[in-house]
Scaffold this motif. Structure first.
Motif, mmCIF file in Angstrom:
data_model
loop_
_atom_site.group_PDB
_atom_site.id
_atom_site.type_symbol
_atom_site.label_atom_id
_atom_site.label_comp_id
_atom_site.label_asym_id
_atom_site.label_seq_id
_atom_site.Cartn_x
_atom_site.Cartn_y
_atom_site.Cartn_z
ATOM 1 N N GLN A 1 0.822 -1.203 0.000
ATOM 2 C CA GLN A 1 0.000 0.000 0.000
ATOM 3 C C GLN A 1 0.857 1.255 0.000
ATOM 4 O OE1 GLN A 1 -2.602 -0.839 3.469
ATOM 5 N NE2 GLN A 1 -4.243 -1.105 1.980
ATOM 6 N N ALA A 2 0.279 2.317 -0.559
ATOM 7 C CA ALA A 2 0.916 3.631 -0.542
ATOM 8 C C ALA A 2 -0.013 4.607 0.151
ATOM 9 C CB ALA A 2 1.216 4.100 -1.964
ATOM 10 N N ALA A 3 0.563 5.603 0.798
ATOM 11 C CA ALA A 3 -0.254 6.588 1.519
ATOM 12 C C ALA A 3 0.462 7.922 1.560
ATOM 13 C CB ALA A 3 -0.550 6.114 2.937
ATOM 14 N N ALA A 4 -0.336 8.968 1.774
ATOM 15 C CA ALA A 4 0.197 10.313 1.936
ATOM 16 C C ALA A 4 0.541 10.549 3.399
ATOM 17 C CB ALA A 4 -0.830 11.335 1.464
ATOM 18 N N VAL A 5 1.731 11.064 3.646
ATOM 19 C CA VAL A 5 2.089 11.462 5.003
ATOM 20 C C VAL A 5 1.310 12.740 5.315
ATOM 21 C CG1 VAL A 5 3.945 12.188 6.541
ATOM 22 C CG2 VAL A 5 4.355 10.404 4.821
ATOM 23 N N VAL A 6 0.664 12.773 6.457
ATOM 24 C CA VAL A 6 -0.206 13.890 6.827
ATOM 25 C C VAL A 6 0.559 15.213 6.784
ATOM 26 C CG1 VAL A 6 -1.536 14.901 8.725
ATOM 27 C CG2 VAL A 6 -1.741 12.460 8.213
ATOM 28 N N GLY A 7 -0.046 16.188 6.092
ATOM 29 C CA GLY A 7 0.515 17.528 6.051
ATOM 30 C C GLY A 7 1.554 17.775 4.982
ATOM 31 N N ARG A 8 1.844 16.796 4.137
ATOM 32 C CA ARG A 8 2.871 16.964 3.108
ATOM 33 C C ARG A 8 2.242 17.312 1.753
ATOM 34 N NH1 ARG A 8 7.373 14.392 5.545
ATOM 35 N NH2 ARG A 8 7.170 15.067 7.703
ATOM 36 N N GLU A 9 2.845 18.256 1.070
ATOM 37 C CA GLU A 9 2.328 18.693 -0.214
ATOM 38 C C GLU A 9 2.632 17.677 -1.316
ATOM 39 O OE1 GLU A 9 3.757 22.539 -1.228
ATOM 40 O OE2 GLU A 9 2.915 23.525 0.544
ATOM 41 N N ASP A 10 1.829 17.683 -2.363
ATOM 42 C CA ASP A 10 2.000 16.904 -3.587
ATOM 43 C C ASP A 10 1.796 15.403 -3.412
ATOM 44 O OD1 ASP A 10 2.663 19.076 -5.358
ATOM 45 O OD2 ASP A 10 4.614 19.173 -4.363
ATOM 46 N N ALA A 11 1.563 14.936 -2.189
ATOM 47 C CA ALA A 11 1.408 13.499 -1.960
ATOM 48 C C ALA A 11 0.200 12.934 -2.700
ATOM 49 C CB ALA A 11 1.293 13.219 -0.463
ATOM 50 N N ALA A 12 -0.911 13.646 -2.671
ATOM 51 C CA ALA A 12 -2.124 13.145 -3.328
ATOM 52 C C ALA A 12 -1.918 12.975 -4.818
ATOM 53 C CB ALA A 12 -3.285 14.102 -3.057
ATOM 54 N N ARG A 13 -1.152 13.864 -5.431
ATOM 55 C CA ARG A 13 -0.876 13.761 -6.860
ATOM 56 C C ARG A 13 -0.053 12.516 -7.176
ATOM 57 N NH1 ARG A 13 2.224 18.902 -8.309
ATOM 58 N NH2 ARG A 13 1.847 18.241 -10.467
ATOM 59 N N VAL A 14 0.905 12.199 -6.302
ATOM 60 C CA VAL A 14 1.720 10.997 -6.489
ATOM 61 C C VAL A 14 0.855 9.746 -6.373
ATOM 62 C CG1 VAL A 14 3.607 9.628 -5.520
ATOM 63 C CG2 VAL A 14 3.840 12.110 -5.711
ATOM 64 N N LEU A 15 -0.005 9.703 -5.386
ATOM 65 C CA LEU A 15 -0.866 8.541 -5.193
ATOM 66 C C LEU A 15 -1.768 8.313 -6.401
ATOM 67 C CD1 LEU A 15 -1.982 8.901 -1.454
ATOM 68 C CD2 LEU A 15 -0.121 7.524 -2.395
ATOM 69 N N GLU A 16 -2.235 9.390 -6.992
ATOM 70 C CA GLU A 16 -3.098 9.263 -8.165
ATOM 71 C C GLU A 16 -2.363 8.574 -9.314
ATOM 72 O OE1 GLU A 16 -5.849 12.054 -11.112
ATOM 73 O OE2 GLU A 16 -4.855 12.928 -9.360
ATOM 74 N N VAL A 17 -1.097 8.948 -9.526
ATOM 75 C CA VAL A 17 -0.305 8.326 -10.595
ATOM 76 C C VAL A 17 -0.069 6.852 -10.305
ATOM 77 C CG1 VAL A 17 1.918 8.347 -11.795
ATOM 78 C CG2 VAL A 17 0.779 10.498 -11.254
ATOM 79 N N PHE A 18 0.150 6.500 -9.031
ATOM 80 C CA PHE A 18 0.381 5.103 -8.670
ATOM 81 C C PHE A 18 -0.784 4.188 -9.048
ATOM 82 C CE2 PHE A 18 3.700 6.143 -5.240
ATOM 83 C CZ PHE A 18 4.730 5.672 -6.034
ATOM 84 N N THR A 19 -1.982 4.740 -9.124
ATOM 85 C CA THR A 19 -3.154 3.917 -9.420
ATOM 86 C C THR A 19 -3.503 3.909 -10.902
ATOM 87 O OG1 THR A 19 -4.677 5.771 -8.989
ATOM 88 C CG2 THR A 19 -4.102 4.354 -7.125
ATOM 89 N N GLU A 20 -2.715 4.591 -11.717
ATOM 90 C CA GLU A 20 -2.985 4.660 -13.147
ATOM 91 C C GLU A 20 -2.294 3.516 -13.897
ATOM 92 O OE1 GLU A 20 -1.761 8.601 -14.187
ATOM 93 O OE2 GLU A 20 -3.546 9.538 -13.311
ATOM 94 N N PRO A 21 -2.768 3.206 -15.129
ATOM 95 C CA PRO A 21 -2.242 2.055 -15.889
ATOM 96 C C PRO A 21 -0.735 2.067 -16.114
ATOM 97 C CG PRO A 21 -4.280 2.818 -16.861
ATOM 98 C CD PRO A 21 -3.935 3.817 -15.802
ATOM 99 N N ALA A 22 -0.136 3.231 -16.331
ATOM 100 C CA ALA A 22 1.306 3.275 -16.604
ATOM 101 C C ALA A 22 2.114 2.765 -15.423
ATOM 102 C CB ALA A 22 1.724 4.701 -16.962
ATOM 103 N N ALA A 23 1.750 3.177 -14.212
ATOM 104 C CA ALA A 23 2.456 2.704 -13.016
ATOM 105 C C ALA A 23 2.183 1.224 -12.783
ATOM 106 C CB ALA A 23 2.038 3.521 -11.800
ATOM 107 N N MET A 24 0.941 0.807 -12.997
ATOM 108 C CA MET A 24 0.599 -0.604 -12.825
ATOM 109 C C MET A 24 1.402 -1.485 -13.785
ATOM 110 S SD MET A 24 -1.531 -0.896 -10.374
ATOM 111 C CE MET A 24 -2.677 0.076 -9.392
ATOM 112 N N ALA A 25 1.649 -0.999 -14.995
ATOM 113 C CA ALA A 25 2.426 -1.759 -15.974
ATOM 114 C C ALA A 25 3.875 -1.920 -15.523
ATOM 115 C CB ALA A 25 2.368 -1.069 -17.330
ATOM 116 N N ILE A 26 4.439 -0.862 -14.932
ATOM 117 C CA ILE A 26 5.813 -0.938 -14.416
ATOM 118 C C ILE A 26 5.900 -1.981 -13.305
ATOM 119 C CG2 ILE A 26 7.550 0.332 -13.090
ATOM 120 C CD1 ILE A 26 6.689 2.851 -14.655
#
Length: 244
Positions: A210-235
């Motif tokens: 699992q991946a998660a955002a550390v509370v209070g850190r910027e840009d974490a939500a954007r990273v998590l979104e990419v992790f769930t997309e097909p390109a990351a899943m293919a890697i």
């Protein structure tokens, strides 16, 4: 206008122009990841940087140590654990949120090209006193999964050592310091010089990463979104991870 005022005005104007033309540096995002992600870090970094325009840096360790690292102020914006139990402890402590499952993994045996290693055909062979075995520490997700596996089949393995994470465990076999080890499937794929011995699915233990955002850190939500997309899943799939 005095010469001094004119010079000051030119200096300010020059600084403004230089700042405008130089461009801002990309924001840096640190990702604290389980050591089983070592071999996919480079393509994931490239993907994240291309998609988000961020400077992404991975660091690795045992998931079992992440809770304390974050409490002590580790700069990670995103954390990736090898199992869901470890992530749940961090979530319960209020350290992370927006948890997403990104991959699955399972245990395999890696055997060295030694007399004892060549004789290993199943997990029960690890119980022999002739085989030098190393395992992950129980505090690490790979160790907890190994303990569950061995307990489920009532097999006693006298490990020569219990290593802090899966990569340290794998390295013992790669260096010829052990005949065999239990590691994740992805680690075995990353070490083709070692023979991989599968563990029967009925006995095996699957872990959910699992991946998660550390509370209070910027840009974490954007990273998590990419992790769930097909390109990351293919890697991840190319490296041997299963779908969550």
């Amino acid at each position: 206008m005095s010469r001094r005022s004119s010079s000051a005005s030119m200096l300010v104007a020059g600084m403004f122009i230089a700042g405008g033309c130089g461009g801002a540096e990309s924001a840096r995002v640190d990702i604290l990841a389980a050591s089983s992600y070592t071999d996919v870090a480079e393509p994931l970094e490239a993907l994240l940087e291309e998609e988000l325009g961020l400077d992404v840096e991975f660091s690795f360790g045992s998931s079992g140590s992440f809770l304390e690292q974050i409490r002590q102020g580790a700069p990670a914006a995103v954390v990736i654990t090898a199992d869901s139990a470890t992530m749940q402890r961090m979530s319960d402590a209020g350290l992370v949120d927006s948890v997403v499952s990104i991959a699955t993994n399972e245990l395999v045996i890696v055997a060295a090209d030694t007399a004892a290693g060549r004789g290993i055909e199943s997990v029960t062979d690890l119980g022999s006193s002739d085989v030098l075995v190393v395992l992950c520490a129980s505090s690490a997700p790979c160790g907890a999964a190994t303990d569950a596996l061995l307990g489920g089949i009532d097999l006693d393995v006298d490990a020569a050592s219990r290593e802090p994470n899966v990569r340290a465990t794998l390295t013992k076999v790669r260096l010829g310091e052990a005949d065999a080890a239990i590691v994740y499937r992805t680690d075995a794929l990353a070490s083709p010089e070692l023979r991989a011995v599968p563990i029967a699915r009925v006995d095996n233990v699957q872990v959910i990463s699992q991946a998660a955002a550390v509370v209070g850190r910027e840009d974490a939500a954007r990273v998590l979104e990419v992790f769930t997309e097909p390109a990351a899943m293919a890697i991840l799939a190319k490296a041997g991870f299963g779908s969550p």
